[in-house]
Scaffold this motif. Structure first.
Motif, PDB file in Angstrom:
ATOM      1  N   GLY A  63      70.637  63.435  29.320  1.00  0.00           N
ATOM      2  CA  GLY A  63      71.476  62.245  29.395  1.00  0.00           C
ATOM      3  C   GLY A  63      71.437  61.606  30.773  1.00  0.00           C
ATOM      4  O   GLY A  63      71.307  60.387  30.899  1.00  0.00           O
ATOM      5  N   ILE A  64      71.528  62.415  31.814  1.00  0.00           N
ATOM      6  CA  ILE A  64      71.483  61.883  33.175  1.00  0.00           C
ATOM      7  C   ILE A  64      70.105  61.321  33.491  1.00  0.00           C
ATOM      8  O   ILE A  64      69.982  60.253  34.095  1.00  0.00           O
ATOM      9  N   ILE A  65      69.052  62.002  33.065  1.00  0.00           N
ATOM     10  CA  ILE A  65      67.688  61.512  33.313  1.00  0.00           C
ATOM     11  C   ILE A  65      67.459  60.185  32.599  1.00  0.00           C
ATOM     12  O   ILE A  65      66.956  59.222  33.188  1.00  0.00           O
ATOM     13  N   VAL A  66      67.832  60.122  31.330  1.00  0.00           N
ATOM     14  CA  VAL A  66      67.648  58.894  30.543  1.00  0.00           C
ATOM     15  C   VAL A  66      68.466  57.752  31.143  1.00  0.00           C
ATOM     16  O   VAL A  66      67.968  56.629  31.305  1.00  0.00           O
ATOM     17  N   ALA A  67      69.710  58.021  31.508  1.00  0.00           N
ATOM     18  CA  ALA A  67      70.561  56.984  32.092  1.00  0.00           C
ATOM     19  C   ALA A  67      70.035  56.541  33.454  1.00  0.00           C
ATOM     20  O   ALA A  67      70.072  55.348  33.780  1.00  0.00           O
ATOM     21  N   THR A  68      69.527  57.472  34.245  1.00  0.00           N
ATOM     22  CA  THR A  68      68.986  57.122  35.562  1.00  0.00           C
ATOM     23  C   THR A  68      67.749  56.255  35.430  1.00  0.00           C
ATOM     24  O   THR A  68      67.603  55.256  36.148  1.00  0.00           O
TER      25      THR A  68
END
Length: 85
Positions: A63-68
Motif C-alpha cells: 500500500g505504501i509503495i503503490v501510494a508513493t
C-alpha cells in the motif's frame, strides 16, 4: 486498496506523501503530504490494478509503495503543469 480503513488511508497518505516529497526534492507541509499521498494512492491503486491486476488489500508495505509511486507521478505531473504556466 479496499482492505484499509480511513485511519490507515490517512497514515499511508502521510507516509507516501512524505516519501514522494523526499524523492522529488520538494518541501511541503503535513497537510499537503496527506493530500498528495491520498491522491497518489488513488492514482497508484488504479495503475496497480489496471496494469498488474493486483490489489494491495490490507498489505501495508504494498500500500505504501503503490501510494508513493502514485504520489511521485502526481508531483511530476504537477511540476510539468506548473512549469508551463
Amino acid at each position: 486498496m479496499s482492505g484499509f480503513g480511513i485511519i490507515a488511508w490517512i497514515l499511508i497518505g502521510i507516509v507516501a506523501g512524505w516519501l514522494a516529497e523526499q524523492i522529488m526534492g520538494r518541501n511541503h507541509g503535513l497537510l499537503t503530504n496527506l493530500i498528495v499521498g491520498v491522491v497518489g494512492a488513488l492514482i497508484g491503486g488504479f495503475l496497480y490494478n489496471t496494469l498488474l491486476g493486483g490489489d494491495a488489500g490490507g498489505n501495508w508495505i504494498i500500500g505504501i509503495i503503490v501510494a508513493t509511486v502514485g504520489a511521485i507521478i502526481l508531483l511530476f505531473l504537477l511540476g510539468l503543469v506548473k512549469r508551463r504556466a
